[in-house]
Each structure stands twice: as structure tokens, then as C-alpha cells.
Scaffold this active site. Structure first.
Site, PDB file in Angstrom:
ATOM      1  CB  THR A  84      -0.919   0.008   1.231  1.00 41.75           C
ATOM      2  OG1 THR A  84      -1.747   1.168   1.195  1.00 41.75           O
ATOM      3  CG2 THR A  84      -0.132   0.029   2.520  1.00 41.75           C
ATOM      4  CB  THR A  86      -1.719   5.434   2.915  1.00 42.77           C
ATOM      5  OG1 THR A  86      -2.544   5.888   1.841  1.00 42.77           O
ATOM      6  CG2 THR A  86      -1.903   6.348   4.104  1.00 42.77           C
ATOM      7  CB  CYS A 197      -4.522   4.703  -3.801  1.00 39.10           C
ATOM      8  SG  CYS A 197      -5.653   3.516  -3.048  1.00 39.10           S
ATOM      9  CB  THR A 198      -2.010  -0.594  -4.279  1.00 43.81           C
ATOM     10  OG1 THR A 198      -2.578  -0.707  -2.968  1.00 43.81           O
ATOM     11  CG2 THR A 198      -0.538  -0.243  -4.168  1.00 43.81           C
ATOM     12  CD  GLU A 199      -6.572  -0.458  -2.459  1.00 40.77           C
ATOM     13  OE1 GLU A 199      -5.995  -1.457  -1.995  1.00 40.77           O
ATOM     14  OE2 GLU A 199      -6.294   0.708  -2.129  1.00 40.77           O
TER      15      GLU A 199
END
Length: 230
Positions: A84, A86, A197-199
Site C-alpha cells: 500500500t 499510504t 493508491c494500489t486500488e
């Protein structure tokens, strides 16, 4: 001898899956075989991390991440990733206590930007990634300039991440909003956009925009594969 990969995942599960699939599928494609590196995933409690983040308890986040890596090391992992963006706010603190080498997602993303000849980059991510400064400061070590969305846009981006993307909801309306914000960043001089953001890469794809999109999950996973094989 391949090194065993340790991943702290669950932040969120949606993008953790993309790491696993990228590493295993890419190895199989490149080497025409299935003897890919062993991968150990420790999936943490996302609700707990969101609560700590909201309360500003980054010390608890750092301690828990370090403890997670120690568990991964005990299970046989030889190096690790925080899957992630963050939580890389506390990367240096975690790296001191992890007990094994860690690959930094921001450093790898910066390297990819330099490889592509990009100097000014838009940055999308959670509110913390876009506004807390840790991401921009680390990128600046590589001579990279960052352009962030305005405060209202940041709130919209963050809300879509926490209410939709981490829950596996990928809506066309949200995609349209993200693309409009990215076009604003291009108008401000961004030569590429970091999907920090990895999403986000699960919602927005390279074919959706004319300038380069830096998929941090794939960049990070590629770095892990190379490290495991080195």
C-alpha cells in the site's frame, strides 16, 4: 536460489491480490514455468489501520507493520513489501525494526518515472498520500516535481477509495470523476500521473488517458520479482 517474498497485505485485500497475480503470472510468462518465487502474505486488520490513521496514531501503525514483518521473517520471508502507498509514511520507522530488507514503493515509482523521462507528476491517492507531504518529499530526492489535486478533489478521491475501491466496487461514475481530475493535473503541467493508491489501477487503466499512468502496485510487484530472482 530464489528469495522468498514477504508481503504485508490486507491494506486492502483488493490490491494485495494484484501483487500475487502479477508476480506469479509474470514469472510464468517470462520463464515458461511455474517455479516462481515463494510468496508469504500476512493480511492485517484493515479496520484497525483505518482507525489508527484517523486518530493520527502512526506510531501504532509502524509498530504493527514491523511486528507483521517479524512474523513473515519467522515464516521464512527474506525481504518484504508493504502493499500500500499510504503506510509508506512510516516506511523508515518500519524498516528499522522489520528484521529484513524492505522495498519502498515510492522509490520504485520514482525510478520508473525517471526511466520514462518524466519530471512533473500528478499524484492521486488517499488524503494522507496527497496532502501529508511524505510522498512528495521522497519523490523530490529524485528531482521529481509533484502536482496534487485541489482540496475538494482530494476529498472526493479519498472518499471513493475508502467507500468503494477497498470494498471491490468499481463504478463507471467514479472512474469518470477520476479521469476529469487527472485531466486537470495534465492542464497544470503533469507529464504523467502516479496512481498512488494500489486500488486505483483496478478502476483506471492506461488506455483511459493519453499520458503515462504509473501503476504503483505493478511497479512494486515487478521490483519484488526482480529482487527475488537477483
Amino acid at each position: 536460489m530464489k528469495q522468498k517474498i514477504g508481503i504485508v497485505g490486507g491494506l486492502s485485500p483488493e490490491s494485495t491480490v494484484s501483487y500475487y497475480l502479477y508476480i506469479t503470472r509474470t514469472y510464468a510468462e517470462r520463464f515458461d514455468g511455474y517455479d516462481y518465487p515463494e510468496i508469504i502474505i500476512y493480511s492485517v486488520n484493515l479496520k484497525k489501520y483505518h482507525a489508527w490513521r484517523s486518530d493520527g496514531r502512526w506510531d501504532l501503525i509502524a509498530d504493527d507493520l514491523a511486528a507483521s514483518f517479524q512474523k513473515l521473517k519467522s515464516a521464512g520471508a527474506e525481504f518484504g513489501l508493504i502493499a500500500t502507498n499510504t503506510m509508506h509514511k512510516v516506511f523508515d520507522l518500519v524498516a528499522e525494526k522489520a528484521g529484513l530488507p524492505l522495498i519502498n514503493i515510492i522509490d520504485e515509482t520514482a525510478g520508473k518515472a525517471k526511466e520514462l523521462g518524466l519530471n512533473k507528476l500528478g499524484l492521486l491517492g488517499t488524503r494522507y498520500t496527497m496532502s501529508d507531504g511524505f510522498y512528495q518529499n521522497r519523490l523530490s530526492r529524485f528531482g521529481l516535481e509533484t502536482v496534487a489535486p485541489n482540496p475538494l478533489q482530494q476529498e472526493i478521491i479519498h472518499k471513493i477509495i475508502v467507500e468503494e475501491l477497498v470494498r471491490g466496487r468499481f463504478l463507471e461514475e467514479s472512474k469518470k470523476i477520476y479521469l476529469e481530475i487527472m485531466e486537470d493535473l495534465v492542464a497544470k503541467g503533469a507529464q504523467g500521473v502516479i496512481l498512488g493508491c494500489t486500488e486505483i489501477p483496478l478502476l483506471v487503466k492506461q488506455e483511459d488517458l493519453s499520458i503515462p499512468l504509473l501503476d504503483t502496485a505493478i511497479i512494486h510487484a515487478e521490483a519484488a520479482l526482480k529482487y527475488a530472482l537477483s
